[in-house]
Design a protein around this motif. Sequence first.
Motif, PDB file in Angstrom:
ATOM      1  N   THR A  76       0.830  -1.204   0.000  1.00 27.56           N
ATOM      2  CA  THR A  76       0.000   0.000   0.000  1.00 27.56           C
ATOM      3  C   THR A  76       0.860   1.249   0.000  1.00 27.56           C
ATOM      4  O   THR A  76       2.028   1.229   0.409  1.00 27.56           O
ATOM      5  CB  THR A  76      -0.931   0.023   1.230  1.00 27.56           C
ATOM      6  OG1 THR A  76      -0.139  -0.160   2.420  1.00 27.56           O
ATOM      7  CG2 THR A  76      -1.966  -1.097   1.151  1.00 27.56           C
ATOM      8  N   ASP A  77       0.249   2.348  -0.465  1.00 24.47           N
ATOM      9  CA  ASP A  77       0.937   3.634  -0.411  1.00 24.47           C
ATOM     10  C   ASP A  77       0.561   4.357   0.881  1.00 24.47           C
ATOM     11  O   ASP A  77      -0.156   3.822   1.739  1.00 24.47           O
ATOM     12  CB  ASP A  77       0.644   4.468  -1.663  1.00 24.47           C
ATOM     13  CG  ASP A  77      -0.826   4.875  -1.781  1.00 24.47           C
ATOM     14  OD1 ASP A  77      -1.610   4.681  -0.811  1.00 24.47           O
ATOM     15  OD2 ASP A  77      -1.204   5.388  -2.853  1.00 24.47           O
ATOM     16  N   GLN A  78       1.040   5.591   1.041  1.00 24.15           N
ATOM     17  CA  GLN A  78       0.800   6.324   2.280  1.00 24.15           C
ATOM     18  C   GLN A  78      -0.682   6.632   2.494  1.00 24.15           C
ATOM     19  O   GLN A  78      -1.124   6.807   3.627  1.00 24.15           O
ATOM     20  CB  GLN A  78       1.611   7.629   2.282  1.00 24.15           C
ATOM     21  CG  GLN A  78       3.121   7.432   2.301  1.00 24.15           C
ATOM     22  CD  GLN A  78       3.622   6.782   3.577  1.00 24.15           C
ATOM     23  OE1 GLN A  78       2.968   6.795   4.593  1.00 24.15           O
ATOM     24  NE2 GLN A  78       4.808   6.197   3.508  1.00 24.15           N
ATOM     25  N   ARG A 158       7.788   3.631  -8.277  1.00 29.32           N
ATOM     26  CA  ARG A 158       8.239   3.216  -6.956  1.00 29.32           C
ATOM     27  C   ARG A 158       9.560   2.474  -7.154  1.00 29.32           C
ATOM     28  O   ARG A 158       9.667   1.607  -8.023  1.00 29.32           O
ATOM     29  CB  ARG A 158       7.231   2.282  -6.290  1.00 29.32           C
ATOM     30  CG  ARG A 158       5.813   2.817  -6.289  1.00 29.32           C
ATOM     31  CD  ARG A 158       5.609   3.871  -5.224  1.00 29.32           C
ATOM     32  NE  ARG A 158       4.286   4.492  -5.353  1.00 29.32           N
ATOM     33  CZ  ARG A 158       3.728   5.245  -4.415  1.00 29.32           C
ATOM     34  NH1 ARG A 158       4.376   5.454  -3.283  1.00 29.32           N
ATOM     35  NH2 ARG A 158       2.547   5.779  -4.598  1.00 29.32           N
ATOM     36  N   ASP A 238      13.492   9.569   3.614  1.00 26.35           N
ATOM     37  CA  ASP A 238      12.545  10.632   3.273  1.00 26.35           C
ATOM     38  C   ASP A 238      12.244  10.709   1.781  1.00 26.35           C
ATOM     39  O   ASP A 238      11.606  11.667   1.327  1.00 26.35           O
ATOM     40  CB  ASP A 238      13.093  11.979   3.756  1.00 26.35           C
ATOM     41  CG  ASP A 238      13.226  12.046   5.266  1.00 26.35           C
ATOM     42  OD1 ASP A 238      12.379  11.440   5.957  1.00 26.35           O
ATOM     43  OD2 ASP A 238      14.180  12.683   5.761  1.00 26.35           O
ATOM     44  N   ASP A 240      10.074   9.769  -1.036  1.00 27.35           N
ATOM     45  CA  ASP A 240       8.740   9.203  -1.228  1.00 27.35           C
ATOM     46  C   ASP A 240       8.697   8.192  -2.369  1.00 27.35           C
ATOM     47  O   ASP A 240       7.865   7.277  -2.362  1.00 27.35           O
ATOM     48  CB  ASP A 240       7.726  10.317  -1.504  1.00 27.35           C
ATOM     49  CG  ASP A 240       7.476  11.186  -0.280  1.00 27.35           C
ATOM     50  OD1 ASP A 240       7.756  10.711   0.849  1.00 27.35           O
ATOM     51  OD2 ASP A 240       7.019  12.336  -0.444  1.00 27.35           O
ATOM     52  N   ASP A 283       8.882   3.795   7.859  1.00 24.70           N
ATOM     53  CA  ASP A 283       7.737   3.759   6.957  1.00 24.70           C
ATOM     54  C   ASP A 283       7.910   2.920   5.699  1.00 24.70           C
ATOM     55  O   ASP A 283       6.928   2.363   5.197  1.00 24.70           O
ATOM     56  CB  ASP A 283       7.363   5.189   6.549  1.00 24.70           C
ATOM     57  CG  ASP A 283       6.867   6.005   7.719  1.00 24.70           C
ATOM     58  OD1 ASP A 283       6.220   5.423   8.606  1.00 24.70           O
ATOM     59  OD2 ASP A 283       7.134   7.217   7.755  1.00 24.70           O
ATOM     60  N   HIS A 284       9.094   2.841   5.137  1.00 19.15           N
ATOM     61  CA  HIS A 284       9.236   2.118   3.879  1.00 19.15           C
ATOM     62  C   HIS A 284       9.098   0.616   4.080  1.00 19.15           C
ATOM     63  O   HIS A 284       9.360   0.079   5.156  1.00 19.15           O
ATOM     64  CB  HIS A 284      10.580   2.446   3.227  1.00 19.15           C
ATOM     65  CG  HIS A 284      10.621   3.801   2.599  1.00 19.15           C
ATOM     66  ND1 HIS A 284      11.686   4.667   2.741  1.00 19.15           N
ATOM     67  CD2 HIS A 284       9.726   4.451   1.831  1.00 19.15           C
ATOM     68  CE1 HIS A 284      11.444   5.789   2.079  1.00 19.15           C
ATOM     69  NE2 HIS A 284      10.259   5.678   1.526  1.00 19.15           N
ATOM     70  N   ARG A 315      -0.210  -2.446  10.270  1.00 22.58           N
ATOM     71  CA  ARG A 315       0.906  -1.507  10.438  1.00 22.58           C
ATOM     72  C   ARG A 315       2.209  -2.101   9.915  1.00 22.58           C
ATOM     73  O   ARG A 315       3.118  -1.374   9.515  1.00 22.58           O
ATOM     74  CB  ARG A 315       1.061  -1.126  11.912  1.00 22.58           C
ATOM     75  CG  ARG A 315      -0.014  -0.165  12.416  1.00 22.58           C
ATOM     76  CD  ARG A 315       0.359   0.401  13.783  1.00 22.58           C
ATOM     77  NE  ARG A 315       1.686   1.023  13.772  1.00 22.58           N
ATOM     78  CZ  ARG A 315       1.957   2.229  13.276  1.00 22.58           C
ATOM     79  NH1 ARG A 315       0.986   2.935  12.719  1.00 22.58           N
ATOM     80  NH2 ARG A 315       3.179   2.720  13.345  1.00 22.58           N
ATOM     81  N   ARG A 317       5.041  -3.622   7.648  1.00 20.10           N
ATOM     82  CA  ARG A 317       5.391  -3.437   6.237  1.00 20.10           C
ATOM     83  C   ARG A 317       6.578  -4.345   5.882  1.00 20.10           C
ATOM     84  O   ARG A 317       7.658  -3.884   5.540  1.00 20.10           O
ATOM     85  CB  ARG A 317       5.706  -1.969   5.940  1.00 20.10           C
ATOM     86  CG  ARG A 317       4.472  -1.083   6.018  1.00 20.10           C
ATOM     87  CD  ARG A 317       4.657   0.257   5.375  1.00 20.10           C
ATOM     88  NE  ARG A 317       3.383   0.925   5.172  1.00 20.10           N
ATOM     89  CZ  ARG A 317       3.235   2.043   4.470  1.00 20.10           C
ATOM     90  NH1 ARG A 317       4.287   2.622   3.908  1.00 20.10           N
ATOM     91  NH2 ARG A 317       2.039   2.584   4.319  1.00 20.10           N
TER      92      ARG A 317
END
Length: 508
Positions: A76-78, A158, A238, A240, A283-284, A315, A317
Amino acid sequence: MGGMRTDGDGEAHDETGGAAPGDAPESAAKRRPRSRPWHAAVLALVLALAAALLVAVGPSEADAPPDAPTGRRWITDQGGRALVLRGLNTASSAKDDPRGLPWITERDVRREYEGMGSNLVRFLLQWRAVEPRPGAYDDAYLDQVAERVRWYAKRGYRVLLDMHQDVYGPGTSGNGAPRWATESDGLRAERTDPWELGYVEPGALRAFDHFWGNRSASRDLRRHYAEAWRHVARRFADEDAVLGYDLMNEPWGGSVQGPHFEAGPLAALYRQVIKAVRTVDRDHWIFVEPEAVSTNWGLPSALPYFEDPRGDGDRARIGYAPHLYPLPMDLGGGYDGDTARWVDRTLSSWRQQVERTARRLRAPVLLGEYGLNVSLPGALEYVAKVERMAEEMGAGTAYWSNDPGSWAPWDAKGRPTPLLPVLDRPYPRAIAGDPKAYTWDAAARTLRVSWRGRADINGHTEIYLPKRTFPRGGRVTGAAVVKWDAGARVLTVRSVPGDQAVTVTPKP
């Protein structure tokens, strides 16, 4: 995989790196030669290994009920949209390039996007380039990687950063690890034909054993590897456009193989690297690969579940990125006759085993590598079949590779090969909800996408429509069109909570 190529005469040649586009390697082949008489002996050995692995994995690993919830996980993306990722590996040329960089220019990235609408690149990194001396990192190299990431970012890609190795490193006639991290004890490690046999050269086996701790090494090589990944993740945390990190290409356990390797040293390294990455990047996505020598051929994996420090459930990833190279094709075969029947059985087993492992890992699937010489009989049919299988599985795909030649969508002069139309397929790039299915019926020229919308997801569903099949765009039933970007060939449709089923056919 791969570090050499074969021309039509079957002779092996070194690939070159750092060339200008017109001088790029003629082929991205993974040095998979035509069949030779001694292959029967190799095949017999491999089959014996396969049988041993099946017995060793047994019901406790291969057949245990998954402890994950039923249902498929998605990358999924942000905003929470499910991503359908399709693209190429970039590039085999990075393995031998002194800088550790692929041959591409920004013009090549633009051509790739315009030619096949891909939204993913599996970008090869080299540990030797990241950490040329113990504890010293080459930030100039990472700056050059970052520049290439921006080329892809401009086109909505991506980028999956892949720490690539084949046969350990240059010190063992392979690629990946720096020479200072290669402890082969002076044993022989020569290039072999086929190249995969380099893994059992004495020097390569010894280097892997020192790395995994099967033998005592002069320094903690796994700690260095984890710290190198921490440095890479800190640099790209950082960005994206970065999808995430593929922790090791096609791991090989040296003298420890099968479930003992996957559930032992390999799992321990993955936990160490996951922990290191999460200290600087929360996050990644992080992708793990199984031992290639079994999973590539449709055999089970014994990888255990990996906890993500960022949390459990939705949550987490952690993704699963196996490869697919059916054994007859590893030995130089095409997709016809008895070979095709064997390959079909491999595909069926591969899908079953991959989905079983993904449930155990509670992870979405990304097919990190597959490919073959498309001049071989039935090759294009095989590629189309793999793409259809991936659609049914909801798995992303990264074809091997973009290095010009007989494995690629373009030749050395930039002309499309017959592979390009097969890879240039309509697909939903992002789905604003929980996907149910998406299918492309080439004969009817109809794309169908269905999903259950969710109020907590930001954004709409985006669908790529190639010019070759949708020259004037698409006619949509089942949803309202937000916009049609004729330049990017992307159709955006409005997503609402509840079930949606969208059908797209070419405009007359």
